[in-house]
Design an enzyme around this catalytic site. Structure first.
Site, PDB file in Angstrom:
ATOM      1  N   LYS A  24       0.829  -1.204   0.000  1.00 48.73           N
ATOM      2  CA  LYS A  24       0.000   0.000   0.000  1.00 48.73           C
ATOM      3  C   LYS A  24       0.866   1.259   0.000  1.00 48.73           C
ATOM      4  O   LYS A  24       0.647   2.178  -0.795  1.00 48.73           O
ATOM      5  CB  LYS A  24      -0.903  -0.036   1.237  1.00 48.73           C
ATOM      6  CG  LYS A  24      -2.108   0.845   1.119  1.00 48.73           C
ATOM      7  CD  LYS A  24      -3.046   0.659   2.308  1.00 48.73           C
ATOM      8  CE  LYS A  24      -3.665  -0.710   2.347  1.00 48.73           C
ATOM      9  NZ  LYS A  24      -4.599  -0.919   3.440  1.00 48.73           N
ATOM     10  N   ARG A  94      -3.524   2.958   8.336  1.00 42.63           N
ATOM     11  CA  ARG A  94      -3.827   1.670   7.707  1.00 42.63           C
ATOM     12  C   ARG A  94      -2.602   0.780   7.719  1.00 42.63           C
ATOM     13  O   ARG A  94      -1.485   1.241   7.504  1.00 42.63           O
ATOM     14  CB  ARG A  94      -4.199   1.851   6.233  1.00 42.63           C
ATOM     15  CG  ARG A  94      -5.497   2.564   5.984  1.00 42.63           C
ATOM     16  CD  ARG A  94      -5.520   3.023   4.536  1.00 42.63           C
ATOM     17  NE  ARG A  94      -6.510   4.059   4.355  1.00 42.63           N
ATOM     18  CZ  ARG A  94      -7.678   3.867   3.758  1.00 42.63           C
ATOM     19  NH1 ARG A  94      -7.995   2.691   3.288  1.00 42.63           N
ATOM     20  NH2 ARG A  94      -8.528   4.850   3.635  1.00 42.63           N
ATOM     21  N   GLY A 103      -5.954 -10.730   7.097  1.00 44.52           N
ATOM     22  CA  GLY A 103      -5.987 -11.168   8.487  1.00 44.52           C
ATOM     23  C   GLY A 103      -5.575 -10.099   9.480  1.00 44.52           C
ATOM     24  O   GLY A 103      -5.732 -10.255  10.689  1.00 44.52           O
ATOM     25  N   MET A 105      -5.024  -6.001  11.120  1.00 39.24           N
ATOM     26  CA  MET A 105      -5.780  -4.785  11.355  1.00 39.24           C
ATOM     27  C   MET A 105      -5.820  -3.994  10.057  1.00 39.24           C
ATOM     28  O   MET A 105      -4.832  -3.910   9.357  1.00 39.24           O
ATOM     29  CB  MET A 105      -5.087  -3.934  12.404  1.00 39.24           C
ATOM     30  CG  MET A 105      -5.918  -2.729  12.762  1.00 39.24           C
ATOM     31  SD  MET A 105      -4.932  -1.382  13.364  1.00 39.24           S
ATOM     32  CE  MET A 105      -4.939  -0.321  11.943  1.00 39.24           C
ATOM     33  N   ARG A 338      -3.730  -1.270  -6.191  1.00 35.10           N
ATOM     34  CA  ARG A 338      -2.878  -2.457  -6.102  1.00 35.10           C
ATOM     35  C   ARG A 338      -3.309  -3.427  -7.193  1.00 35.10           C
ATOM     36  O   ARG A 338      -4.405  -3.300  -7.736  1.00 35.10           O
ATOM     37  CB  ARG A 338      -3.013  -3.119  -4.735  1.00 35.10           C
ATOM     38  CG  ARG A 338      -4.419  -3.580  -4.443  1.00 35.10           C
ATOM     39  CD  ARG A 338      -4.520  -4.218  -3.087  1.00 35.10           C
ATOM     40  NE  ARG A 338      -5.915  -4.482  -2.764  1.00 35.10           N
ATOM     41  CZ  ARG A 338      -6.361  -4.781  -1.567  1.00 35.10           C
ATOM     42  NH1 ARG A 338      -5.526  -4.810  -0.554  1.00 35.10           N
ATOM     43  NH2 ARG A 338      -7.625  -5.022  -1.350  1.00 35.10           N
ATOM     44  N   HIS A 456     -15.737  -8.638   2.118  1.00 34.34           N
ATOM     45  CA  HIS A 456     -14.682  -9.516   2.617  1.00 34.34           C
ATOM     46  C   HIS A 456     -14.858 -10.936   2.083  1.00 34.34           C
ATOM     47  O   HIS A 456     -13.924 -11.555   1.578  1.00 34.34           O
ATOM     48  CB  HIS A 456     -14.717  -9.506   4.151  1.00 34.34           C
ATOM     49  CG  HIS A 456     -13.715 -10.424   4.764  1.00 34.34           C
ATOM     50  ND1 HIS A 456     -14.025 -11.711   5.135  1.00 34.34           N
ATOM     51  CD2 HIS A 456     -12.409 -10.258   5.044  1.00 34.34           C
ATOM     52  CE1 HIS A 456     -12.953 -12.292   5.627  1.00 34.34           C
ATOM     53  NE2 HIS A 456     -11.955 -11.432   5.588  1.00 34.34           N
ATOM     54  N   SER A 765      15.006 -40.592  -6.334  1.00 36.93           N
ATOM     55  CA  SER A 765      13.775 -39.817  -6.246  1.00 36.93           C
ATOM     56  C   SER A 765      13.608 -39.438  -4.778  1.00 36.93           C
ATOM     57  O   SER A 765      13.561 -40.314  -3.904  1.00 36.93           O
ATOM     58  CB  SER A 765      12.589 -40.649  -6.731  1.00 36.93           C
ATOM     59  OG  SER A 765      11.418 -39.883  -6.621  1.00 36.93           O
ATOM     60  N   CYS A 832       9.388 -37.053  -5.371  1.00 37.89           N
ATOM     61  CA  CYS A 832       8.031 -37.600  -5.428  1.00 37.89           C
ATOM     62  C   CYS A 832       7.265 -37.416  -4.125  1.00 37.89           C
ATOM     63  O   CYS A 832       6.155 -37.907  -3.981  1.00 37.89           O
ATOM     64  CB  CYS A 832       8.037 -39.053  -5.856  1.00 37.89           C
ATOM     65  SG  CYS A 832       8.862 -40.131  -4.693  1.00 37.89           S
ATOM     66  N   TYR A 852      12.972 -33.409 -12.339  1.00 38.00           N
ATOM     67  CA  TYR A 852      11.510 -33.429 -12.382  1.00 38.00           C
ATOM     68  C   TYR A 852      10.928 -33.519 -10.980  1.00 38.00           C
ATOM     69  O   TYR A 852      11.573 -33.986 -10.047  1.00 38.00           O
ATOM     70  CB  TYR A 852      10.996 -34.606 -13.230  1.00 38.00           C
ATOM     71  CG  TYR A 852      11.214 -35.955 -12.607  1.00 38.00           C
ATOM     72  CD1 TYR A 852      10.280 -36.502 -11.715  1.00 38.00           C
ATOM     73  CD2 TYR A 852      12.369 -36.690 -12.878  1.00 38.00           C
ATOM     74  CE1 TYR A 852      10.495 -37.738 -11.132  1.00 38.00           C
ATOM     75  CE2 TYR A 852      12.586 -37.926 -12.290  1.00 38.00           C
ATOM     76  CZ  TYR A 852      11.650 -38.449 -11.411  1.00 38.00           C
ATOM     77  OH  TYR A 852      11.856 -39.655 -10.810  1.00 38.00           O
TER      78      TYR A 852
END
Ligand code: PEP
Ligand code: MG
Length: 876
Positions: A24, A94, A103, A105, A338, A456, A765, A832, A852
């Site tokens: 902000k 703010r 979450g 203030m 934003r 919200h 793996s 994996c 991978y």
């Protein structure tokens, strides 16, 4: 060394300073630089927040001094003064972290008002109503967010005054009514908190800044951070900004808007505003706002100016903007901009269209969608036929698309509890607030009575990809009785309803859902991601059905086929039990002979589904007693089947019991004891591969994976069995077939001795589930019970079974990669464990040089996108 700078005036920052100023603050600075009308102010940096915590939750003198200096500067710029009897300065406070965090203030408005300045403002504006309305709002917000005095206590008083005066809306109250209200609010404050409402504006300010810093660590913020990969070390910034007023009459107003539709992505301005209202009124859903297009009629000049700035902001930021604005007596101000939160569908459409518009490159587009969001695209919709037959009982706003069906619950807590018990739940609320976050996460869908598309509930649900119908005034909710009524029908807790987040329709019954159809934008977008990434993505799949699903989602192979899952089949379990309970090798071989054709059939199905793609099949892994019955009745039945006595069998089963099965007789240890199991599995894998190669002409190279290895000699022992059996079959069949034998790296000792292990293993793996379990010494099955305490006490920010612990487990992974490659430069390296589908972990694996990752089918697109993003970011 000069003094550390903790405070930045808006004209001292820019959009690149998000880490220090929060999103902000950085954007307010950027807008200031762009010459957009922004009420002036300053940002208390995130470093001040970190410092506050380092100093034992106090603001040190340096920070206080710098706040005072910035305040003086603001007073000079605005020609107003805190507490002045001529021209008092009022500010908003703010919070603003690097990433937006519902979450925390949020906002305090009208700070600087007290019993004296309110009179001055009333006189200066010649508007007593406005002045006292602002003061009562300030008292309520300050009490709620700074002093934790529940805002409902104030709303009750407000309702009482409205009742007494016989009016319906806040706007119908007169100046005298509001003056009376202020007195009542102050009385409540004194009674509940034991002090008078603070009159000194500087005290009000410092208390508010401190409250923002405190809110960084409230439990909602901690939960939100965990869900969104935000580390607690970031801290939040605080923005102090001179007030402009949307509640100064009918040429004033306040609103929020997006440059494109955040639900569909359509290129139209989308937003809502209220005339004669202040900030929170729009999002709180107390009065129903007007669509932004109406502003053209109400205040045409402001509308034109607004549209012009909005379009420039989108071009400047190269992204869809979410803006807050206020009009004070015909003059427009921007309070915030934003990059807007959006649904996954909208995200893809916007990204693809912005590339087509020439606004961004493909690489920039690929960075725009949060991989986790893709998940919501892949989940079910309603079966259209069933939907057509169902009756719509109510209609609200289509706030977040998708289909949801479940049982209704009226509190976040109930939703959470029932979801934990395995129920699908729909959270029904008058309106949601950040306290409801855990219930919202647990819910399939969210239904609210109040609030618009920017409420919200709507914003948070869209971010989470959860279906949401908001502002559904058709239903009457009684939260304390836990019921809602619509027409003549009453729905109780536990009753089924269905929600369509794309139309806003509510159905009073359960409706069947079907698999989603993926849009053209998805295909285009993902093809760009695929062109960019080098990390490959495979899937964990144990059945041809899952394998086919994963291929549709873009899987390039199977990284883990867990063979034990095939053993649990109803028909097979008796044979599996026979194998386990055999008392001689001969007996065991007999049972294994029965299992062989079944396993072979499974593997044929999988090879056919995967065609030429690589498939890694893992040998039997879990402790054997998992397959055995525990109840006497079942043991009796089994004894009969096997032709042995109950006592004998029970003793046999008990002897297989282990105190710590996760560290017990499982994985390759089973093969060390019973090599014939490995013989059977090798035979099934190789014979299936040969059959499919001959039948379909695919070039299959089976990858045989040995689990739970911690010592090269135990790997060699099992590998010798595999090679003996495989080579014999291949020679006999006279076919040219290659195969690989590799291992999982999932025991710390394997990672530490990976150079030795690699002398035998042709691939590694990483089984990061077990590797995490054994590195932390946390049981995979039980850690959930106490990890909550670790989050609360800020020992850990994240669940290490979800997001890879890069410092510890990650270090073992890196070490094993290096050691493995040293011995065998061309060793294949994959992952994996569950972390293979977690975006931040995928980034880590990419950077560690893994080839991978393999994850569950629904997470394949998530991993593909995360891999592309890692590639782009890593290059920079
Ligand atoms: C692992 O441990 O990470 C793994 C993939 O194996 P499993 O979850 O089957 O133990
Ligand atoms: Mg494992």
């Amino acid at each position: 060394m000069g003094k550390k700078k903790f405070i930045y005036l808006f004209n001292e920052g820019n959009a690149g300073m998000k880490d220090l100023l929060g999103g902000k603050g950085a954007n307010l600075a950027e807008m200031t630089n762009l010459g957009i009308p922004v009420p002036q102010g300053f940002t208390v940096s995130t470093e001040a927040c970190t410092q506050y915590y380092e100093d034992g939750k106090t603001l040190n003198d340096e920070i206080l001094n710098q706040i005072n200096e910035a305040l003086e500067d603001l007073e000079n710029k605005t020609n107003k003064k805190f507490g002045s009897h001529e021209n008092p300065l009022l500010v908003s406070v703010r919070s603003g972290a690097r990433a937006s965090m519902p979450g925390m203030m949020d906002t305090i408005l009208n700070l600087g008002l007290n019993d004296e300045t309110v009179e001055v403002v009333a006189k200066l504006t010649n508007n007593h109503r406005f002045a006292f309305d602002s003061y009562r709002r300030f008292i309520q917000m300050f009490s709620d967010v700074v002093m934790n005095l529940d805002k409902r206590r104030f709303e009750d008083i407000l309702d009482e005054v409205k009742n007494n005066k016989g009016v319906k809306f806040d706007t119908d109250l007169t100046a005298a009514d509001l003056r009376e209200l202020v007195e009542k609010y102050k009385e409540l404050y004194l009674k509940e908190l034991g002090n008078e409402f603070p009159q000194d504006p500087k005290t009000q300010l410092i208390e508010s800044v401190t409250a923002v810093f405190r809110s960084w660590n409230n439990s909602r913020a901690i939960v939100y951070r965990r869900l969104n990969d935000i580390p607690s070390s970031w801290g939040t910034a605080v923005n102090v900004q001179s007030m402009v007023f949307g509640n100064m009459g009918n040429t004033s107003g306040t609103g929020v808007a997006f440059t494109r539709d955040p639900a569909t992505g359509e290129k139209v301005i989308f937003g809502e505003y209220l005339i004669n209202a202040q900030g929170e009124d729009v999002v709180a859903g107390i009065r129903t706002p007007q669509p932004i297009s109406r502003l053209k009629e109400d205040l045409p000049e402001c509308f034109d100016q607004f549209m012009n700035i909005a379009s420039n902001l989108e071009k400047h930021y190269k992204d869809m903007q979410d803006m807050e604005f206020t009009i004070e007596q015909g003059k427009l101000y921007f309070l915030q901009t934003r990059n807007g939160k959006r649904t996954a569908q909208a995200g893809l459409k916007i990204a693809v269209e912005m590339v087509e518009e020439g606004l961004i490159t493909k690489e920039e587009a690929v960075l725009k969608v949060d991989p986790k969001q893709l998940d919501s695209l892949l989940h079910p919709n309603f079966d259209q036929k069933k939907l057509d037959q169902a009756k719509v009982i109510a209609k609200g706003l289509p706030a977040s698309p998708g289909a949801a069906c479940g049982k209704v619950y009226f509190t976040a807590e109930d939703a959470k509890i029932h979801n934990a018990q395995g129920e699908k739940v729909i959270l029904v609320r008058l309106e949601t607030s950040p306290e409801d976050i855990e219930g919202m996460v647990a819910a399939e869908g969210i239904l609210t009575v109040r609030g618009g598309m920017t409420s919200h509930a709507a914003v948070v649900a869209r971010g989470m990809g959860t279906c949401c119908v908001a502002g559904c005034g058709d239903i009457k909710v009684n939260e304390s009785k836990k019921i809602f009524e619509v027409s003549d029908k009453v729905f109780h807790e536990g009753d089924y309803i269905s929600l369509d987040g794309s139309t806003g329709n509510v159905y009073g019954e359960a409706i069947k859902t079907v698999e989603p159809e993926i849009s053209g934008y998805f295909g285009i977008y993902m093809s760009w991601a695929d062109d960019i990434r080098s990390l490959k993505v495979r899937t964990n799949a144990d059945t041809p059905r899952d394998a086919l699903q994963a291929v549709k989602f873009g899987a390039e192979g199977i990284g883990l086929c867990r063979t034990e899952h095939m053993f649990f089949d109803e028909e097979r379990i008796p044979v599996v039990r026979e194998m386990i309970l055999s008392e001689s090798e001969e007996q065991r071989r007999k049972a294994l002979d029965k299992l062989l054709p079944m396993q072979k059939k499974d593997f044929i199905g999988i090879y056919e589904a995967m065609e030429d793609r690589p498939v890694t099949i893992r040998f039997l892994d879990p402790p054997l007693h998992e397959f055995l019955p525990s109840e006497d009745e079942d043991i009796r039945d089994l004894a009969e089947e096997l032709g042995v006595s109950f006592e004998h069998l029970k003793g046999n089963i008990e002897s297989l019991h282990e105190f710590n099965p996760m560290m017990g007789h499982r994985g390759c240890r089973l093969t060390v004891s019973y090599p014939e199991i490995a013989e059977m599995q090798t035979r099934a894998i190789i014979e299936a591969a040969i059959e499919v190669t001959r039948k379909n002409g695919f070039k299959i190279v089976p990858e045989i994976m040995i689990p739970l290895v911690g010592e090269v000699k135990e790997l060699k022992y099992v590998k010798d069995v595999v090679v003996r059996v495989a080579d014999e079959i291949i020679a006999k069949e006279g076919i040219d077939m290659k195969y690989l034998v590799g291992t999982m790296i999932e025991i710390p000792r394997a990672a530490l001795t990976a150079d030795q292990i690699a002398t035998e293993a042709e691939f590694f793996s990483f089984g990061t589930n077990d590797l995490t379990q054994m590195t932390f010494g946390f049981s995979r099955d039980d850690a959930g019970k106490f990890l909550g305490d670790y989050y609360d006490k800020k020992i850990y920010d994240f669940d290490p079974f979800v997001k890879l612990d890069q410092d510890g487990v990650g270090k073992l992974v890196k070490m094993a990669v290096e050691l493995g490659r040293k011995t065998r430069p061309d060793i294949k390296l994959g992952v994996c464990g569950e972390h293979g589908g977690d975006p931040s972990s995928v980034t880590f694996f990419h950077n560690a040089g893994i080839e991978y990752v393999s994850c569950s089918p629904f997470r394949v697109p998530v991993a593909r996108l995360a891999a592309a993003q890692a590639q782009i970011r890593n290059k920079r």
